[in-house]
Each structure stands twice: as structure tokens, then as C-alpha cells.
Scaffold this active site. Sequence first.
Site, PDB file in Angstrom:
ATOM      1  N   SER A 684       0.801  -1.224   0.000  1.00 37.08           N
ATOM      2  CA  SER A 684       0.000   0.000   0.000  1.00 37.08           C
ATOM      3  C   SER A 684       0.831   1.269   0.000  1.00 37.08           C
ATOM      4  CB  SER A 684      -0.939   0.012   1.208  1.00 37.08           C
ATOM      5  OG  SER A 684      -0.212   0.043   2.414  1.00 37.08           O
ATOM      6  N   LYS A 727      -6.988   3.774   8.348  1.00 37.66           N
ATOM      7  CA  LYS A 727      -6.002   4.686   7.774  1.00 37.66           C
ATOM      8  C   LYS A 727      -6.535   6.122   7.710  1.00 37.66           C
ATOM      9  CE  LYS A 727      -3.717   1.167   4.916  1.00 37.66           C
ATOM     10  NZ  LYS A 727      -3.425   0.691   3.552  1.00 37.66           N
TER      11      LYS A 727
END
Length: 796
Positions: A684, A727
Amino acid sequence: MSDKIETSKALSQLPILALRNAVLFPGAVMPVVIGRGKSIRLLESLGDRRTAVVGVVAQKDKGIDNPSPDDLYWAGCTGQLIKVLRNGTDTYHVVIRGVDRFKITKFDQEEPFLSAEVELLDETGEDNPQVEALVHSLRESAIELVGMVPELPINASDLQEEFEHPSRLVYLLLTHLGVSVEEKVEVLKANGLADMVNKTLQLVMQQVEILRISQRINSEVKGELNKSQREYVLRKQLKAIQKELGDLDGEGGDELAELEERLTKVELPEEAQKIATKELKRLRSIQQGSPEYTVARTYLEWFADLPWSKVTEDNLDLEHAQEVLDSEHYGLQKVKRRLIEFLAVSKLKNDLRGPILCLVGPPGVGKTSLGRSVAEALGRKFQRVSLGGVRDEAEIRGHRRTYIGAMPGKIIMNLKKAGTANPVVMLDEVDKLTHDWRGDPTAAMLEVLDPEQNDTFTDHYLDTPYDLSKVLFIATANTTETIPAPLLDRMELIELSGYTLEEKQNIARQHLLPKQVKSHGLAPEQIEITEDILTKIIGSYTREAGVRTLERRIADVCRRVAVGVVKEEYTERTVTDEDLVEILGAARYEPEVAERTERPGVATGMAWTRSGGDLLFIEAAKIPGKGKMRLTGQLGDVMKESAQIALSMVEANAAEYGIARSAFQEYDLHVHFPAGGIPKDGPSAGVTMFTALISLLTDVPVRGDVSMTGEATLRGLVLPVGGIKDKVLAALRGGVKKVILPEKNRRDLRDIPQSAQDELEIVFVSRMEEVLEHALEVPPSAWPKKKNAPLPPAVA
């Protein structure tokens, strides 16, 4: 040579010899092995060893190799060297004869050996009638002691003889008496003869009393053994008589009858009833004093105590369940909705059998307390089984009865504590199960958590099937990565993400603050924490997905207010900013995104960890070299591959972004991930590394209020990643204003709280070019069109 030294003046200074675990007395002859450096130097410094006199003292701690004056007792005995024999290069065998008692007044030398000023101790007082009486008592007690301990190297006839001085009797006894060094030194430094004889008499009488008690205990034990043998014979005869009379109950029949009645009341299953009946019949034939009797009885006690058929009635009122969940937990709507659905289905089919729920989320978000709320809503008993660190299969399935101290496993033990067959059992930290040579507890959990087979769960101790199908199991975990796939397949995962600022404020106001005010003995009106202060505590003194640290900070504030109330400095207190700094110190967390990204080559990414989301700063630098790439920060293989993909993307599109080819040949590129002690892996961070490299090579900084996540491909696509909610919440906590996410993660937008969406600008992208447009201070669309032309200055 005289045994006495005429004056203390001649002994104003003596070399000191330290013994590890022995005490020298006047008149006694002692062999000593000398091997320590100071002791050897002392011996070698003596002139005529036949006339030399040394001071012999004992150490307080025999383990010290190089004792200082503080490590020694300051009372000892002067000694004359009778014999000195060298053995090798670093050992002497010495025979020393004790002469006089002394006490040390001052040490005047520690090197090359110890030396001290000493004073001889007086032994006068032999004509005192009190001393004569003490000596007589000492002699009688010593004769009794010698009679009780023939191993002592002293004869009773020796003690009956007259000694040239009463002190010689004392020294003779203490030389052979088995008392501690400290007790011997206490006698050695006694003030006068009367004190010395009195202390010795106490030690001898103490030894005599100990021996008397020991002899009495041995006699009683022997008597008990004879009694047990007699009882065994009588029981055998009684058993034969009972057999003739047809009476098999005998002694202990009442207890066994009571146990049999208890086993009848619990309504055992057929197979368990057969085992219990057989075991009870065998128990009647075992002698009560036999260890086997205790083992068999304990086994049947477990059968009688377990709730084989006892259940509590379920409360399936959905409104009541919703009320309980809302009153004890703020937010978590997705989790509450799933629990209500579970109860609704159970009510329709009149059966609570169904999927095993597993609550997965970072620490402190309320997983365990949710299990308690479910039990309260259903009206069931609650039991928590901590699985963290469990590595032995027997802790789940129990030990077989062939082992000493065997007991059932954690599941059966908690059912006994609950007292019902249908409690709510919280399997806490199921992701922390480990395994070793004793077995794999996760394999044992497969049967426990499988609704299709846990109705015949067999514990090794019980050795008979037990129905676990009525138990509502709820597992908790911080991550699913460490849970084996077969075990994970048996559970339905419910994810709990971190809380937003608004949720934390409400949790603190509704739950944490009232709880801490009460636990610290304060009244609600005695402390006031405003919304601004609460927001500052959350933002400046905590950075977590849950609320555990927040609760500790609130507790810190309550304690300080409690101190002020007790000292009567005030009766009520409104917490101010100044109070916060005084109590909690300076702010621990400040938004640092803008500060860390103010230079080109630094970009802010977002990562997911077991404790929730977190910001990930990626730093890139160029160093004169040959075009190599360095990666640091404890990276996993997937993340290293993502870095190579990002670099290849940059090289392939260098001309488009005005980057000279020589930059990849004349410079080495170094990409670093700070917090190097924490392992990092996953794809990511691909878009973040690409952005950092473009920023470095074009000298255009990345915006300080932007963070991003997404997997990069060689074709320039941005692929979706996981952990979006955590996140995004981490970015919000870190002061980020704009978040860049993959287009295919738009579906996760519904999981992000509306309050977070309102505060953040969330941008969805599908290609790397779009990332740069939103991330760089000067977007590429504003750059000069001519290739390799100088770029415009960065906007401050």
C-alpha cells in the site's frame, strides 16, 4: 611460646586475615587454605613466621572474593602460625592456633593487604558467683547436648573436667557447635566473661530444644505409621464382616451416599451416567487413606459440579438488547446491528446455534466489554477465557487422569464457574495462541468452535462427551494474520475500527469520566472538564485507535483534583489549560505532517497496524554514486518490490516529468522509512514511494496536509488496498486535510464516519498522474511543457 600476649600495646597494629565461613577461637587449632591475593601477600610479608601474629576475622558474606573493611566482622582472634606449607605457586596450607580475642578499632591499610589497629578483650570475672553458676548450667546443658548428638567430637567426660579458665569451655563448645558465623562472632565480641558464657548458654539450650522437638516429631510420625497399619488391618476385617452381613456401605458411606445423590440430581447423559456409576462402585472398594481414593473422588466431584443440563432462560427482547448495547457502548453501529441480527434469527428458529462471532480490532475499542453486554442483554452468565500465550493443548482439552494434579481444560473449568450449560464465553485474544512440543491449542479450538461437532466435545480429564452447543462463544482478536485458516473459517469476523474524535469525546463524557470520578471518590460537581479541555486531552496527550490511554489521562486529572480536595485547597475545580500542563506535562503529540514534508523527497503515507491506523513518512534522498537504490527501515519483501516498481515507473516517465537521464546514472537513491525498529510490509505504500521519488528528482515538495495510500503498478495504475477506515482516521488524528485513495476503494466510503468525511477532503484516483496532481505543491499540469525545462519555484 606463651599462649598469651602480654600487653595490648604490642598489638596496636595487626595484619588482618579474612576467613570466608569460619571463626577462630582462642585455644583452637584450625587448618586454613590460603589462595586469595591479599592473603598471600600478607603471608609473604611476615618475617619470622614462627613468631608472627595475625588477626583472624570472619567475612559477613562468604561470596565476596576481595572483602573491604565493611565486609568483615570487627571482632576476631589473634592467631599464631604453627605450620606453613606451600602448595604450587598460588596456594598455601596453613595451621593457625587461636590466642586472644580482640576488637578492631580502625583499619589503617587495605593494600597490599588489610591491616588494622586492634584492642584485646578482657576475660576477667571468673571469681564472680554469677559466672560460676552460668558455667555450671553451661556444662550441664552441654553434657545433655552431647548425649543427644553422638556425632559431636566432644565427650561428656571432657566436659566434666576442670578447665584452666571458664572461657576454654566456651571456646571448645563454639568450635564444634553447628551455629551460624554471626552467632559465633556475637560471642567472640562479648563484653566480659559473664556475657560470653551467657550467650553461649543460650545457643546450647537453643540447640537442645530443637533436638527435643525433632525427637518428639519423629516419635509422633512413627506412632502415626503404626496407627495407619493398625487401621488398615481393622478395615480389612471390617470389610470381611460387612460382606458376611451384606452391608457394603461401611465407614464413609454417608459421604458416598451424598455424592451419589448429587450425581443423580444433575441429570447426567446416558454415557456419563454409566461412567459415574462404575467409578462410584469402584470408589466404595478403595481404602479412604489411599491416594487413589482422592483421585477417584475428585473425578466424581467434577461430574457432580458440572452443569450438564442446567440452563438459564434467554431474554430475546430486541429492544432490551439494543438498550443495553447503547447504554454501555457509544457508536459501533455496525457491530451492534450484527449482534441484533444474530438475536433476531435465534428468536425465530428458537435456537442460538449459529456462527461463532469473532470481534477483530485494535486494542481499547471495547471488544471484551461488548461480550459482557451481550451476556447482560440475553440474561446469561458471562465467563472470560484468556488465551494470550496459551501454548499447551492440555489447557484447552485438559490433562488425562493418569497424571498427578490432572484437571480439566479452560473450557470445562469456566463452565463449572458459570454454573449453567449456556453461558456467554468470551475467548479473549484468540490470535495470541501459540504452540510448541506439547501440542497445538489452535487445533483443539477447532472442535470447540465448530457448531457441527462441539455437542460432543471430549475433555481429556472427563473422558466423556460434553455438549457445548448451548454455549455462545464470542472470540476477540487484534489481527487475523496469526489465526490459522481452518480456525478462522469457523468464525464470522466483525471488524471494529478506531474511534473518531467525536466518538472519543462522547465516550469520555458518557462513560470514562463518570467512571473515573466515581473510582477516585469525587462527586460529579467537584470536577468539571470542558469540551475544549477534553478535546485537548484527546488530541495532544493520546494517539490511539481505542480509548485506554484516554482513560488513563482522565484518571491522572481526577487524582490531582482529589489531592486538592483532600488538602482543602478547593471544594470544586474546573480544569484549565494551565492545570493540564501541570498535571500531564507538555503536549506529547502535535501535528507534524507539514513540518516533516516541507522539503522535497518526503511524502506521507498511511499504514495499518494491529493497534489501528498510523501515518507513514517516506523519505528519499539522492547521493553521488552509480545509480543504485538503497532501502532502509526494516522492510518486508513486498514493500521492497513496491519500491522497485516505483523506481521503474519514475525512470520510464523521466522525460515526461523533466528529469534528466543522468540523474539515474550519477546518483544513488536512498529511500528510508523512519521508525526502523518496527517491521513494515505490504504493497500500500507504492504510490507514496513514487510520489516521494518524483518530488526528490523534480525538487517540488509534497503538500504537507496530504496523505495517500494505494498499490502502484508498472502501468501506472493505482490498485485498492485494505484497512481504509483505520487509515483515514489515523490521517485525521495526524492533522491531515486531504486524503488520496484508490478509486476502487470508493466502496469503503460508507464505513468511514460522516464526521470524518466532513473534516477531510477525500480524493479517489485510478492512475499515478492523478496522485501527483493532488499531492505536489506545484501540480505537473502547471509545469513548463518543454521537456527538461527548469521547473517553476515551489509554492511556500
